[in-house]
Design a protein around this motif. Structure first.
Motif, PDB file in Angstrom:
ATOM      1  N   GLU A 389      19.390  43.174  39.419  1.00  0.00           N
ATOM      2  CA  GLU A 389      19.186  43.512  40.837  1.00  0.00           C
ATOM      3  C   GLU A 389      19.090  42.289  41.732  1.00  0.00           C
ATOM      4  OE1 GLU A 389      16.477  47.327  41.403  1.00  0.00           O
ATOM      5  OE2 GLU A 389      15.493  45.815  40.218  1.00  0.00           O
ATOM      6  N   ALA A 390      18.629  41.192  41.181  1.00  0.00           N
ATOM      7  CA  ALA A 390      18.453  39.997  41.999  1.00  0.00           C
ATOM      8  C   ALA A 390      19.806  39.376  42.344  1.00  0.00           C
ATOM      9  CB  ALA A 390      17.567  38.990  41.273  1.00  0.00           C
ATOM     10  N   LYS A 391      20.746  39.439  41.395  1.00  0.00           N
ATOM     11  CA  LYS A 391      22.063  38.833  41.615  1.00  0.00           C
ATOM     12  C   LYS A 391      23.075  39.810  42.205  1.00  0.00           C
ATOM     13  CE  LYS A 391      24.051  35.966  38.876  1.00  0.00           C
ATOM     14  NZ  LYS A 391      24.604  35.208  37.725  1.00  0.00           N
ATOM     15  N   HIS A 392      22.970  41.071  41.788  1.00  0.00           N
ATOM     16  CA  HIS A 392      23.983  42.060  42.185  1.00  0.00           C
ATOM     17  C   HIS A 392      23.297  43.261  42.822  1.00  0.00           C
ATOM     18  CE1 HIS A 392      26.534  39.525  39.800  1.00  0.00           C
ATOM     19  NE2 HIS A 392      25.909  39.826  38.686  1.00  0.00           N
ATOM     20  N   GLU A 393      22.500  42.971  43.849  1.00  0.00           N
ATOM     21  CA  GLU A 393      21.678  44.007  44.477  1.00  0.00           C
ATOM     22  C   GLU A 393      22.509  45.158  45.027  1.00  0.00           C
ATOM     23  OE1 GLU A 393      21.739  40.769  45.134  1.00  0.00           O
ATOM     24  OE2 GLU A 393      22.374  40.410  47.181  1.00  0.00           O
ATOM     25  N   TRP A 394      23.743  44.898  45.393  1.00  0.00           N
ATOM     26  CA  TRP A 394      24.588  45.955  45.960  1.00  0.00           C
ATOM     27  C   TRP A 394      24.998  46.983  44.908  1.00  0.00           C
ATOM     28  CZ3 TRP A 394      29.657  46.387  44.117  1.00  0.00           C
ATOM     29  CH2 TRP A 394      30.122  45.304  43.354  1.00  0.00           C
ATOM     30  N   MET A 395      24.983  46.573  43.655  1.00  0.00           N
ATOM     31  CA  MET A 395      25.406  47.530  42.623  1.00  0.00           C
ATOM     32  C   MET A 395      24.394  48.654  42.472  1.00  0.00           C
ATOM     33  SD  MET A 395      27.049  45.364  39.534  1.00  0.00           S
ATOM     34  CE  MET A 395      27.862  46.754  38.762  1.00  0.00           C
ATOM     35  N   ASP A 396      23.111  48.352  42.619  1.00  0.00           N
ATOM     36  CA  ASP A 396      22.141  49.451  42.506  1.00  0.00           C
ATOM     37  C   ASP A 396      21.857  50.085  43.867  1.00  0.00           C
ATOM     38  OD1 ASP A 396      20.804  46.672  42.125  1.00  0.00           O
ATOM     39  OD2 ASP A 396      19.298  47.841  43.159  1.00  0.00           O
ATOM     40  N   GLU A 397      21.635  49.264  44.901  1.00  0.00           N
ATOM     41  CA  GLU A 397      21.326  49.864  46.204  1.00  0.00           C
ATOM     42  C   GLU A 397      22.536  50.605  46.775  1.00  0.00           C
ATOM     43  OE1 GLU A 397      18.529  50.371  46.934  1.00  0.00           O
ATOM     44  OE2 GLU A 397      17.279  48.745  46.175  1.00  0.00           O
ATOM     45  N   GLY A 398      23.693  49.990  46.664  1.00  0.00           N
ATOM     46  CA  GLY A 398      24.905  50.607  47.223  1.00  0.00           C
ATOM     47  C   GLY A 398      25.315  51.860  46.464  1.00  0.00           C
ATOM     48  N   PRO A 492      25.164  45.982  32.963  1.00  0.00           N
ATOM     49  CA  PRO A 492      26.535  45.756  33.461  1.00  0.00           C
ATOM     50  C   PRO A 492      26.570  44.792  34.645  1.00  0.00           C
ATOM     51  CG  PRO A 492      25.707  47.872  34.210  1.00  0.00           C
ATOM     52  CD  PRO A 492      24.656  47.317  33.285  1.00  0.00           C
ATOM     53  N   LYS A 493      27.717  44.158  34.803  1.00  0.00           N
ATOM     54  CA  LYS A 493      27.947  43.257  35.934  1.00  0.00           C
ATOM     55  C   LYS A 493      29.066  43.852  36.794  1.00  0.00           C
ATOM     56  CE  LYS A 493      26.948  39.327  33.031  1.00  0.00           C
ATOM     57  NZ  LYS A 493      27.603  38.355  32.158  1.00  0.00           N
ATOM     58  N   PRO A 494      29.275  43.295  37.975  1.00  0.00           N
ATOM     59  CA  PRO A 494      30.353  43.845  38.825  1.00  0.00           C
ATOM     60  C   PRO A 494      31.698  43.917  38.098  1.00  0.00           C
ATOM     61  CG  PRO A 494      28.995  42.343  40.101  1.00  0.00           C
ATOM     62  CD  PRO A 494      28.492  42.259  38.685  1.00  0.00           C
ATOM     63  N   ILE A 495      32.016  42.893  37.333  1.00  0.00           N
ATOM     64  CA  ILE A 495      33.311  42.887  36.645  1.00  0.00           C
ATOM     65  C   ILE A 495      33.399  44.036  35.630  1.00  0.00           C
ATOM     66  CG2 ILE A 495      32.586  41.213  34.860  1.00  0.00           C
ATOM     67  CD1 ILE A 495      36.068  41.393  36.494  1.00  0.00           C
ATOM     68  N   ASP A 496      32.267  44.406  35.041  1.00  0.00           N
ATOM     69  CA  ASP A 496      32.280  45.516  34.073  1.00  0.00           C
ATOM     70  C   ASP A 496      32.608  46.832  34.765  1.00  0.00           C
ATOM     71  OD1 ASP A 496      31.511  43.809  31.937  1.00  0.00           O
ATOM     72  OD2 ASP A 496      29.445  43.885  32.685  1.00  0.00           O
ATOM     73  N   PHE A 497      32.046  47.001  35.960  1.00  0.00           N
ATOM     74  CA  PHE A 497      32.345  48.234  36.691  1.00  0.00           C
ATOM     75  C   PHE A 497      33.808  48.262  37.119  1.00  0.00           C
ATOM     76  CE2 PHE A 497      32.970  50.532  40.651  1.00  0.00           C
ATOM     77  CZ  PHE A 497      32.693  51.809  40.192  1.00  0.00           C
ATOM     78  N   ILE A 498      34.286  47.135  37.651  1.00  0.00           N
ATOM     79  CA  ILE A 498      35.656  47.150  38.184  1.00  0.00           C
ATOM     80  C   ILE A 498      36.670  47.288  37.034  1.00  0.00           C
ATOM     81  CG2 ILE A 498      36.464  44.723  38.338  1.00  0.00           C
ATOM     82  CD1 ILE A 498      36.353  47.176  41.272  1.00  0.00           C
ATOM     83  N   ARG A 499      36.329  46.759  35.865  1.00  0.00           N
ATOM     84  CA  ARG A 499      37.225  46.941  34.700  1.00  0.00           C
ATOM     85  C   ARG A 499      37.303  48.419  34.311  1.00  0.00           C
ATOM     86  NH1 ARG A 499      40.801  45.732  33.257  1.00  0.00           N
ATOM     87  NH2 ARG A 499      40.651  45.469  30.999  1.00  0.00           N
ATOM     88  N   VAL A 500      36.173  49.117  34.403  1.00  0.00           N
ATOM     89  CA  VAL A 500      36.190  50.562  34.124  1.00  0.00           C
ATOM     90  C   VAL A 500      37.108  51.258  35.128  1.00  0.00           C
ATOM     91  CG1 VAL A 500      34.796  52.677  34.215  1.00  0.00           C
ATOM     92  CG2 VAL A 500      33.940  50.674  32.985  1.00  0.00           C
ATOM     93  N   SER A 505      42.073  54.089  36.449  1.00  0.00           N
ATOM     94  CA  SER A 505      43.150  54.288  37.435  1.00  0.00           C
ATOM     95  C   SER A 505      44.481  53.683  36.998  1.00  0.00           C
ATOM     96  CB  SER A 505      42.745  53.662  38.770  1.00  0.00           C
ATOM     97  OG  SER A 505      42.643  52.245  38.634  1.00  0.00           O
ATOM     98  N   GLY A 506      44.444  52.758  36.070  1.00  0.00           N
ATOM     99  CA  GLY A 506      45.663  52.044  35.697  1.00  0.00           C
ATOM    100  C   GLY A 506      46.089  51.018  36.742  1.00  0.00           C
ATOM    101  N   LEU A 507      45.209  50.741  37.703  1.00  0.00           N
ATOM    102  CA  LEU A 507      45.550  49.807  38.783  1.00  0.00           C
ATOM    103  C   LEU A 507      44.807  48.489  38.618  1.00  0.00           C
ATOM    104  CD1 LEU A 507      45.241  52.351  41.734  1.00  0.00           C
ATOM    105  CD2 LEU A 507      47.345  51.587  40.608  1.00  0.00           C
ATOM    106  N   GLU A 508      45.400  47.420  39.138  1.00  0.00           N
ATOM    107  CA  GLU A 508      44.701  46.135  39.143  1.00  0.00           C
ATOM    108  C   GLU A 508      43.796  46.087  40.373  1.00  0.00           C
ATOM    109  OE1 GLU A 508      47.171  42.719  38.407  1.00  0.00           O
ATOM    110  OE2 GLU A 508      45.661  41.368  39.229  1.00  0.00           O
ATOM    111  N   LEU A 509      42.531  45.757  40.157  1.00  0.00           N
ATOM    112  CA  LEU A 509      41.546  45.860  41.248  1.00  0.00           C
ATOM    113  C   LEU A 509      40.708  44.601  41.442  1.00  0.00           C
ATOM    114  CD1 LEU A 509      40.344  49.475  40.364  1.00  0.00           C
ATOM    115  CD2 LEU A 509      41.725  48.843  42.350  1.00  0.00           C
ATOM    116  N   ASP A 510      41.051  43.522  40.746  1.00  0.00           N
ATOM    117  CA  ASP A 510      40.235  42.306  40.898  1.00  0.00           C
ATOM    118  C   ASP A 510      40.248  41.794  42.334  1.00  0.00           C
ATOM    119  OD1 ASP A 510      42.886  41.651  40.569  1.00  0.00           O
ATOM    120  OD2 ASP A 510      42.544  39.995  39.166  1.00  0.00           O
TER     121      ASP A 510
END
Ligand SMILES: [Zn+2]
Length: 622
Positions: A389-398, A492-500, A505-510
């Motif tokens: 939460e300290a580094k990726h606060e948007w992942m839980d709050e958002g 999980p980290k942001p990259i883990d979510f976006i990889r899922v 979707s089969g799309l590149e999302l980086d």
């Protein structure tokens, strides 16, 4: 002299044959890279409800699942933040827009001057945890305290795969409630015990996270908690964990009538696979229970001394809380514990293991739709999907805000075309303010509290809604479920979510993760005046997006078009007419429609966070 050694090494390497070189290169093409530490706690606490002081013993069985040898560990002593001149106090006094809950009026009613409440705490009002002894496998350890963090140098380094025992004897004092934790807050809750025990800092593939407690957000080690709390017999305890001795305790946990003969009772809780243990206690708690169909038992704790209207709210919200538990379980993944408690903690709202502490007073809308709905959403983001939460606060709050708004829209049938409109408006005001900091900012290091809120809660929410615009809503739903299946009970980290999301979707999302979550680049597309059948669009903002477009022809028929972004290397499923992709570096894009064009609208549903929507349409009579 160091240089000649390098020279000798260099020469010897040069004489190796190419065959030996190849053997020495030991290349690894595949590793199972994810691991996490485990800390199993056994604690026994004796609380004195008169002095607000407590003594405790703690055993932690700590397993080093990392590939690294650890020669130190860190503990958080969060209660130490509630002392004059702590880093929390310093931050309250220096941040541009301090949270009012930390402040008190030290001026007059006519001329208020706000000062830090922490700075004014007296010796018997501060919070602290004092370590009496600490051992590793029975051997005393030396340690050093700075602020809320204790650094412990180990006698014996912990080897990869090894489990060691840390035993601590400690005592503490519950602070006058400043934020989240404390005693006798303004709603009169006797004890709100969050971040109250010596807690091991997390070590992960990014190293130690021995964060000082400044204001917000946590990151903890997964494990089991076996906790015994001895307290005055009149107090009802609510919190994380299953009560192991309900028939001895009563207090609404057992149908048996229990006669309390001793002055104090010892409550025994067990919480499997959590990363925090929180509790609250009060002699005036009403304790209600409600079984969620095919779900957990909900427990409600609220003070019997509240006004009748507020007591009615607490009854009225119970079936809604049950519905919400089912709703979130269907949307993200089944809530895996058998218990969830909604507890009047008396200060704001905060999510913890198997429970939440919330303000108990106020209106039904404020209590349920505004607070409990959000805190329950946190049972998924970030309790089960335990991002840092300290580094990726948007992942839980958002993400919590996203499912909260979706649920409130569906449950209370507001049927808004965009239930997240408030998040969009808030994000856009931030983007246009010139004060935006990227969502990669450490949670405590936003220039203002309001920038943190707008970035973490609202831009974080827009991140998900807009991802639905990019990959399709059905794929977003699938991505949330797969994220839960693959990452619940982990970090999980942001990259883990976006990889899922990419795999679903089969799309590149980086590009999306980078631009929206790691920069303050903004989206601004514009429509040029159509000429005959030709439609021309312009990318003004630096951040590119795929484009949904509706064209109205001069014969008043309409046609939807879809322009994928080239970086996506594919397209979402859409019933719109598919156009060739748009590579982001070209600022202008044109195509020929089949008939003479009257007007053009980019993203008619408004799910793209375009900061200048006025130029998104042309030829539309206003
Ligand atoms: Zn939240």
């Amino acid at each position: 002299m160091r240089l000649p050694i390098v020279l000798i090494l260099c020469l010897s390497v040069c004489f190796y044959s190419s065959e030996i070189k190849a053997q020495n290169l030991k290349m690894t093409y595949k590793t199972d890279t994810y691991w996490q530490q485990q800390a199993n706690y056994t604690m026994a606490i004796d609380m004195d409800v008169e002095s607000y002081q407590f003594s405790g013993t703690q055993n932690i069985k700590y397993t080093n699942n990392s590939p690294d040898v650890l020669d130190k560990v860190f503990y958080h002593l969060y209660f130490n933040a509630f002392q004059p001149n702590s880093e929390m106090d310093a931050r309250v006094q220096s941040i541009k827009s301090p949270d009012r809950r930390f402040m008190t009026n030290v001026g007059t009613e006519q001329h208020p001057i706000y000062g830090s409440r922490i700075a004014r705490l007296k010796a018997d009002e501060i919070g602290y945890i004092k370590i009496q002894s600490l051992t590793q496998n029975g051997e005393p350890l030396s340690y050093e305290l700075s602020g809320t963090v204790v650094e412990v140098k180990l006698n014996q380094p912990i080897q990869p795969g090894e489990t060691v025992n840390f035993d601590m004897v400690f005592n503490g004092q519950v602070p006058v409630q400043i934020r989240r934790s404390g005693r006798n807050n303004k709603e009169g809750v006797a004890l709100s015990m969050a971040q109250w025990y010596p807690k091991l800092a997390e070590y992960d593939d990014e190293g130690w996270h021995a964060y000082e407690y400044i204001a917000r957000e946590f990151h903890g080690v997964w494990g089991n908690y076996d906790v015994k709390i001895t307290i005055d017999k009149d107090y009802t305890i609510a919190g994380t964990g299953y009560l192991q001795n309900p028939d001895e305790i009563g207090h609404g946990y057992s149908s048996k009538t229990v006669i309390h003969e001793e002055e104090k009772q010892t409550w025994h809780f067990f919480a499997p696979n959590v990363h925090d243990f929180t509790w609250a206690a009060d002699p005036e708690y009403i304790h209600d229970k409600l079984q969620v169909p095919d779900g957990p038992m909900l427990h409600f704790f609220y003070k019997e001394t509240m006004a009748q209207e507020q007591l009615d709210n607490w009854k009225y919200l119970q079936p809604y809380a049950s519905q919400l538990m089912v709703y979130f379980s269907d949307l993200v993944g089944k809530y895996p514990y058998e218990q969830y408690s909604i507890i009047q903690g008396g200060d704001g709202g905060m999510e913890y293991g198997m429970c939440t502490l919330v303000l108990g007073e106020g209106t039904f809308d404020g209590l349920f739709k505004g607070t409990i709905s959000h805190e329950m959403a946190h049972a998924w983001f970030q309790f089960l999907l335990a991002n840092n939460e300290a580094k990726h606060e948007w992942m839980d709050e958002g993400f919590a805000t996203y499912i909260e708004y979706k649920a409130m829209n569906d449950m209370f049938e507001k049927d808004m075309p965009n239930p997240w409109i408030r998040a969009y408006m808030s994000y856009k005001s931030l983007a246009l303010s010139g004060e935006e900091q990227p969502m990669t900012t450490f949670a405590d290091k936003y220039d203002h509290n309001s920038i943190y809120s707008k970035a973490a809660y609202y831009k974080g929410c827009v991140f998900l809604v807009q991802l639905g615009y990019i990959i399709g809503e059905e794929n977003l739903d699938k991505a949330l479920k797969r994220y839960f299946n693959e990452w619940a009970f982990k970090h999980p980290k942001p990259i883990d979510f976006i990889r899922v999301a990419e795999k679903v979707s089969g799309l590149e999302l980086d590009w999306y993760l980078i631009d929206f979550a790691q920069t303050t680049n903004t989206i601004d597309y514009a429509v040029k005046k159509p000429r005959g059948k030709t439609v021309t669009l312009e990318r003004i903002g630096l951040m590119p997006m795929p484009i949904d477009l509706t064209v109205t022809y001069t014969d008043d028929t309409t046609e939807d078009f879809y322009i994928p972004l080239r970086d996506m290397r594919g397209e979402k499923t859409s019933s719109a007419t598919l156009l060739p992709d748009w590579a982001w570096s070209y600022p202008v894009y044109s195509f020929e429609a089949s008939k003479k064009v009257k007007s053009v609208v980019i993203d008619p549903k408004g799910f793209m966070a375009d900061i200048e929507p006025d130029n998104n349409s042309t030829g539309v009579k206003k």
